[in-house]
Design a protein around this motif. Structure first.
Motif, PDB file in Angstrom:
ATOM      1  N   GLY A   1       1.102  -1.758  -0.214  1.00  0.00           N
ATOM      2  CA  GLY A   1      -0.129   0.336   0.019  1.00  0.00           C
ATOM      3  C   GLY A   1       0.683   1.116  -0.364  1.00  0.00           C
ATOM      4  O   GLY A   1       1.436   0.988   0.329  1.00  0.00           O
TER       5      GLY A   1
ATOM      6  N   THR B   1       0.851   5.978   4.979  1.00  0.00           N
ATOM      7  CA  THR B   1       1.079   5.154   6.506  1.00  0.00           C
ATOM      8  C   THR B   1       2.470   4.830   5.370  1.00  0.00           C
ATOM      9  O   THR B   1       3.535   4.549   5.874  1.00  0.00           O
ATOM     10  CB  THR B   1       0.113   3.915   6.562  1.00  0.00           C
TER      11      THR B   1
ATOM     12  N   TRP C   1      -3.090   6.692  -5.326  1.00  0.00           N
ATOM     13  CA  TRP C   1      -4.547   6.175  -5.383  1.00  0.00           C
ATOM     14  C   TRP C   1      -5.801   6.008  -4.179  1.00  0.00           C
ATOM     15  O   TRP C   1      -6.675   6.861  -4.909  1.00  0.00           O
ATOM     16  CB  TRP C   1      -4.915   4.758  -6.058  1.00  0.00           C
TER      17      TRP C   1
ATOM     18  N   SER D   1       1.147  -3.251  -9.289  1.00  0.00           N
ATOM     19  CA  SER D   1       1.682  -4.658  -8.548  1.00  0.00           C
ATOM     20  C   SER D   1       0.251  -5.128  -7.518  1.00  0.00           C
ATOM     21  O   SER D   1       1.337  -4.888  -5.978  1.00  0.00           O
ATOM     22  CB  SER D   1       2.828  -4.261  -7.884  1.00  0.00           C
TER      23      SER D   1
ATOM     24  N   ALA E   1      -0.752  -7.253  -4.199  1.00  0.00           N
ATOM     25  CA  ALA E   1      -0.192  -8.870  -3.568  1.00  0.00           C
ATOM     26  C   ALA E   1      -1.573  -8.880  -2.981  1.00  0.00           C
ATOM     27  O   ALA E   1      -2.890  -8.708  -2.556  1.00  0.00           O
ATOM     28  CB  ALA E   1       0.365  -7.839  -1.995  1.00  0.00           C
TER      29      ALA E   1
ATOM     30  N   LEU F   1      -5.640 -10.429   1.930  1.00  0.00           N
ATOM     31  CA  LEU F   1      -4.167 -10.705   1.977  1.00  0.00           C
ATOM     32  C   LEU F   1      -3.930 -11.215   3.257  1.00  0.00           C
ATOM     33  O   LEU F   1      -3.646 -12.073   3.078  1.00  0.00           O
ATOM     34  CB  LEU F   1      -3.816  -9.324   1.588  1.00  0.00           C
TER      35      LEU F   1
HETATM   36  C1  FAD Z   1     -13.068  11.535   1.141  1.00  0.00           C
HETATM   37  C2  FAD Z   1     -11.911  11.380   1.781  1.00  0.00           C
HETATM   38  C3  FAD Z   1     -11.943  12.887   2.581  1.00  0.00           C
HETATM   39  C4  FAD Z   1     -10.717  12.620   4.275  1.00  0.00           C
HETATM   40  N1  FAD Z   1     -10.902  13.629   4.312  1.00  0.00           N
HETATM   41  C5  FAD Z   1      -9.089  14.010   4.994  1.00  0.00           C
HETATM   42  C6  FAD Z   1      -8.878  14.708   5.326  1.00  0.00           C
HETATM   43  O1  FAD Z   1      -9.291  15.939   5.427  1.00  0.00           O
HETATM   44  N2  FAD Z   1      -7.683  15.193   6.204  1.00  0.00           N
HETATM   45  C7  FAD Z   1      -7.270  13.974   6.973  1.00  0.00           C
HETATM   46  O2  FAD Z   1      -6.927  13.914   8.047  1.00  0.00           O
HETATM   47  N3  FAD Z   1      -7.628  12.866   6.504  1.00  0.00           N
HETATM   48  C8  FAD Z   1      -9.261  12.711   5.975  1.00  0.00           C
HETATM   49  N4  FAD Z   1      -9.340  11.595   5.342  1.00  0.00           N
HETATM   50  C9  FAD Z   1      -8.628  10.016   5.602  1.00  0.00           C
HETATM   51  C10 FAD Z   1      -7.193  10.394   5.253  1.00  0.00           C
HETATM   52  O3  FAD Z   1      -7.220  10.306   3.985  1.00  0.00           O
HETATM   53  C11 FAD Z   1      -6.998   9.034   5.382  1.00  0.00           C
HETATM   54  O4  FAD Z   1      -6.984   8.393   6.634  1.00  0.00           O
HETATM   55  C12 FAD Z   1      -5.530   8.613   4.550  1.00  0.00           C
HETATM   56  O5  FAD Z   1      -5.385   8.866   3.746  1.00  0.00           O
HETATM   57  C13 FAD Z   1      -5.130   6.640   4.835  1.00  0.00           C
HETATM   58  O6  FAD Z   1      -3.888   6.192   4.348  1.00  0.00           O
HETATM   59  P1  FAD Z   1      -3.157   5.012   4.421  1.00  0.00           P
HETATM   60  O7  FAD Z   1      -1.978   5.644   3.107  1.00  0.00           O
HETATM   61  O8  FAD Z   1      -3.763   4.222   5.197  1.00  0.00           O
HETATM   62  O9  FAD Z   1      -4.650   4.497   3.496  1.00  0.00           O
HETATM   63  P2  FAD Z   1      -4.870   4.465   1.985  1.00  0.00           P
HETATM   64  O10 FAD Z   1      -4.051   6.139   1.126  1.00  0.00           O
HETATM   65  O11 FAD Z   1      -6.060   4.122   1.406  1.00  0.00           O
HETATM   66  O12 FAD Z   1      -3.879   3.554   0.710  1.00  0.00           O
HETATM   67  C14 FAD Z   1      -3.871   2.508   1.083  1.00  0.00           C
HETATM   68  C15 FAD Z   1      -3.833   1.447  -0.217  1.00  0.00           C
HETATM   69  O13 FAD Z   1      -3.650   0.549  -0.186  1.00  0.00           O
HETATM   70  C16 FAD Z   1      -3.070  -0.111  -1.730  1.00  0.00           C
HETATM   71  N5  FAD Z   1      -3.669  -1.437  -1.437  1.00  0.00           N
HETATM   72  C17 FAD Z   1      -4.790  -2.025  -0.805  1.00  0.00           C
HETATM   73  N6  FAD Z   1      -4.740  -3.212  -1.384  1.00  0.00           N
HETATM   74  C18 FAD Z   1      -3.674  -3.638  -1.440  1.00  0.00           C
HETATM   75  C19 FAD Z   1      -2.468  -4.876  -2.375  1.00  0.00           C
HETATM   76  N7  FAD Z   1      -3.879  -6.128  -2.534  1.00  0.00           N
HETATM   77  N8  FAD Z   1      -1.387  -4.750  -2.857  1.00  0.00           N
HETATM   78  C20 FAD Z   1      -0.919  -3.731  -3.230  1.00  0.00           C
HETATM   79  N9  FAD Z   1      -1.749  -2.620  -2.420  1.00  0.00           N
HETATM   80  C21 FAD Z   1      -3.199  -2.704  -1.986  1.00  0.00           C
HETATM   81  C22 FAD Z   1      -4.236   0.854  -1.978  1.00  0.00           C
HETATM   82  O14 FAD Z   1      -4.476   0.821  -3.781  1.00  0.00           O
HETATM   83  C23 FAD Z   1      -4.300   1.993  -1.321  1.00  0.00           C
HETATM   84  O15 FAD Z   1      -2.878   2.860  -2.533  1.00  0.00           O
HETATM   85  C24 FAD Z   1     -10.129  11.773   4.527  1.00  0.00           C
HETATM   86  C25 FAD Z   1     -10.391   9.910   3.359  1.00  0.00           C
HETATM   87  C26 FAD Z   1     -11.084  10.371   2.149  1.00  0.00           C
HETATM   88  C27 FAD Z   1     -11.672   8.807   1.443  1.00  0.00           C
END
Ligand code: FAD
Length: 439
Positions: free
Chosen positions: A38, A42, A67, A209, A211, A246
Motif C-alpha cells: 500500500g 502510511t 490512489w 502491483s 499483492a 491478503l
Molecule cells: C474523501 C475522503 C476525505 C478525507 N479527508 C481527510 C482530511 O481532510 N484530513 C485527514 O486527516 N484525513 C482525511 N481522510 C482520511 C485520510 O485520507 C486517510 O486516513 C489516509 O489517507 C489513510 O492513508 P493510508 O495510507 O493508510 O491508506 P490509503 O491512502 O487508502 O492507501 C491504501 C493503499 O493500499 C493499496 N492497496 C490495497 N490493497 C492492496 C494490495 N493487496 N496490494 C497492493 N496495494 C494495495 C490501495 O491501492 C491504496 O493505494 C479522508 C478520507 C477520504 C476517503
C-alpha cells in the motif's frame, strides 16, 4: 481491496497535482529486507523512514502512489485523535496514555517537517484547524478539546461567537476552537512527494502491483503479484479502507466508510475575500459533520458523508452542495467543478490500530477520518517495529470487529440516528432563543 473498480476518478487533486513518480510493476522474483503493501501516507511514510534508516525496502501498490484515500481526501491536516487526551489516558493508563498523546500532538509537525525537509511542493499552508459548534453539546466538546490540549502544550484557543464569525465568514456556529497545529495541503501532491522522497532515499515503489497472496516461505514472507514475487524478512500492511483478503480477517479490523468531497470552480474575488479569509481548515463538532477549506486557486472544497451503496463514489453531490449553502449562502449561485469520494477506515474504539499479525508482520490502519497526520505518524511507528524499537502507539493483536458482515447496516443506522439527533439539538437551540444558522 474492496469491490471498487480499479480506476482513478478525476478530482480536483488529480487535475492539479505535481507529476507522478515513475513506479513500474514488480517483474520476476526479488528479495528485500522490508516489503510494504500500500502506497498511501502510511506505507509511503514507513518506506521513507525505513530507507532513511538504511533499510532495504520495496513497496507494492495495487494502482499508483496516492490512489487510495491519500490522494482523494479533503487535504486538511487535522490535529489530534478522535479521542480526547483525558480519554486516551483513562483508556491506556497515565504513562502509556501520555506517550500516545505526545505522539498525537507531534503528528501535524511531522507532516509539515517532512514537507520542508524534502521540499515537497503541495500547497502547504498552516493557518490552523478550526472546529465549529452549533449546539451546547458541541460547545462543551470544544471546551474540553481546548482545555485538555492546552494543558499538554498545544496552541489551541476557544473563540467567542464574534471571533468565530470574523475568522470564518460564516454565522453557522456559536463558538469554535482554533487549533494552530493544523493546516491544509494538496494531498495527492503530498503523497507523490513522499513517494519521490522515499525513492530518493533508496526505496523501490512498484505500481500496478497488487499483492495477491502472503505466505511464510521457510525463513521469509512471500508476497505474490500478477507478474512477480517479493521475498521479505518483514512485511508492513498499510491498506486502511482498501484492505482486502491478503491476511485472514484483517479486513474485519476496521470498517471502510465512504467520504465524499466536492469543489467549486475558482470563486470571484469578493467571495474569496469573504469566505474563510484566513484559509483555515474547518470541521464541525457534531455527529454527522462536514469539513471544508479553500484550495490554492480560490475554490471552495467541502466534504461530508459518502454514498453507502455506490462503491465508486461517483454519484450525486447535492448533499454536500446543500451543506456549503447552509454555511455560506453566497455559494448558492456558484458553479461546481469536481466531486469524488473514497474510503476511510473506522475502528470501534475510535483509536488507530498498530497490529502485530505474526512475527515480522505488522499492519497499521484505522484513522477514523483524521489520517493525514496520523497515517504519516503510523508509518514512522511501523518503521520502529522493524527496528525492534518500542513504539509510542500500543501494539495489539488482530481483533476482528464482531458482526463485521453487518457493518453497512450499522453504519446506515448510525448516520440516520446521528443526523436525527443533530437536528433535534439544532431545533432545541433555536427554541431556546439562541441565534443559529438559518436552515
Ligand atoms: C474523501 C475522503 C476525505 C478525507 N479527508 C481527510 C482530511 O481532510 N484530513 C485527514 O486527516 N484525513 C482525511 N481522510 C482520511 C485520510 O485520507 C486517510 O486516513 C489516509 O489517507 C489513510 O492513508 P493510508 O495510507 O493508510 O491508506 P490509503 O491512502 O487508502 O492507501 C491504501 C493503499 O493500499 C493499496 N492497496 C490495497 N490493497 C492492496 C494490495 N493487496 N496490494 C497492493 N496495494 C494495495 C490501495 O491501492 C491504496 O493505494 C479522508 C478520507 C477520504 C476517503
Amino acid at each position: 481491496m474492496t469491490d471498487a473498480p480499479i480506476e482513478w476518478p478525476a478530482s480536483l487533486w488529480t487535475e492539479t497535482a505535481g507529476a507522478a513518480p515513475a513506479c513500474a510493476p514488480l517483474e520476476g522474483q526479488q528479495r528485500v529486507e522490508v516489503a510494504v503493501v500500500g502506497a498511501g501516507f502510511t506505507g509511503l511514510s514507513a518506506a521513507l523512514h525505513l530507507a532513511d534508516a538504511g533499510r532495504g525496502v520495496a513497496v507494492l501498490e495495487a494502482v499508483q502512489p496516492g490512489w487510495g484515500a491519500s490522494g482523494r481526501n479533503g487535504g486538511q491536516v487535522n490535529p489530534g485523535w478522535k479521542l480526547l487526551p483525558d480519554d486516551v489516558e483513562a483508556r491506556y493508563g497515565k504513562s502509556q496514555g501520555s506517550r500516545i498523546n505526545a505522539m498525537a500532538n507531534a503528528a501535524c509537525d511531522l507532516v509539515f517537517d517532512l514537507i520542508d525537509a524534502h521540499a515537497i511542493d503541495c500547497d502547504a499552508l498552516r493557518p490552523g484547524y478550526v472546529q465549529g459548534a452549533a449546539s451546547r453539546r458541541g460547545v462543551a466538546f470544544l471546551e474540553r478539546w481546548a482545555r485538555q490540549w492546552s494543558a499538554r502544550g498545544a496552541a489551541v484557543e476557544l473563540l467567542s461567537r464574534n471571533e468565530t464569525v470574523e475568522l470564518l465568514g460564516t454565522e453557522a456556529y456559536l463558538q469554535a476552537v482554533l487549533d494552530r497545529r493544523g493546516g491544509n495541503i494538496q494531498p495527492l501532491s503530498y503523497a507523490r512527494g513522499l513517494a519521490r522522497a522515499a525513492i530518493a532515499a533508496g526505496a523501490v515503489i512498484h505500481g500496478d502491483s497488487p499483492a495477491l497472496s502472503l505466505q511464510l516461505d521457510s525463513d521469509a514472507w512471500k508476497l505474490t503479484t500478477p507478474r512477480g514475487a517479493l521475498l521479505a524478512e518483514h512485511v508492513l500492511i498499510c491498506t486502511n479502507g482498501y484492505t482486502g483478503r491478503l491476511w485472514p480477517r484483517l479486513d474485519a479490523a476496521v470498517v471502510p466508510v465512504p467520504s465524499f468531497v466536492a469543489a467549486t470552480a475558482p470563486l470571484e474575488e469578493a467571495k474569496r475575500a469573504a469566505i474563510l479569509p484566513g484559509r483555515h481548515a474547518v470541521s464541525e463538532a457534531r455527529r454527522v459533520y462536514v469539513y471544508y477549506r479553500m484550495d490554492r486557486d480560490g475554490r471552495f472544497v467541502v466534504g461530508g458523508r459518502g454514498h453507502l451503496l455506490d462503491a465508486a463514489q461517483s454519484g450525486d453531490a447535492s448533499h454536500v452542495h446543500a451543506e456549503a449553502r447552509r454555511l455560506f449562502p453566497q455559494l448558492a449561485d456558484v458553479a461546481w467543478q469536481f466531486h469524488w469520494g473514497g474510503y476511510t477506515a473506522m475502528t470501534l474504539s475510535h483509536a488507530p490500530k498498530l497490529m502485530r499479525l505474526a512475527p515480522r508482520l505488522h499492519a497499521g490502519m484505522g484513522y477514523n477520518g483524521r489520517g493525514i497526520a496520523m497515517a504519516t505518524m503510523m508509518g514512522r511507528q511501523l518503521a520502529m517495529t522493524v527496528a525492534d524499537q518500542p513504539t509510542d502507539m500500543p501494539v495489539e493483536p488482530l481483533s476482528p470487529i464482531p458482526l463485521h458482515a453487518f457493518r453497512q447496516v450499522g453504519l446506515s443506522f448510525r448516520l440516520i440516528a446521528g443526523a436525527f439527533l443533530d437536528r433535534c439539538e439544532h431545533l432545541n437551540e433555536r427554541r431556546s432563543g439562541m441565534r443559529l444558522l438559518e436552515d
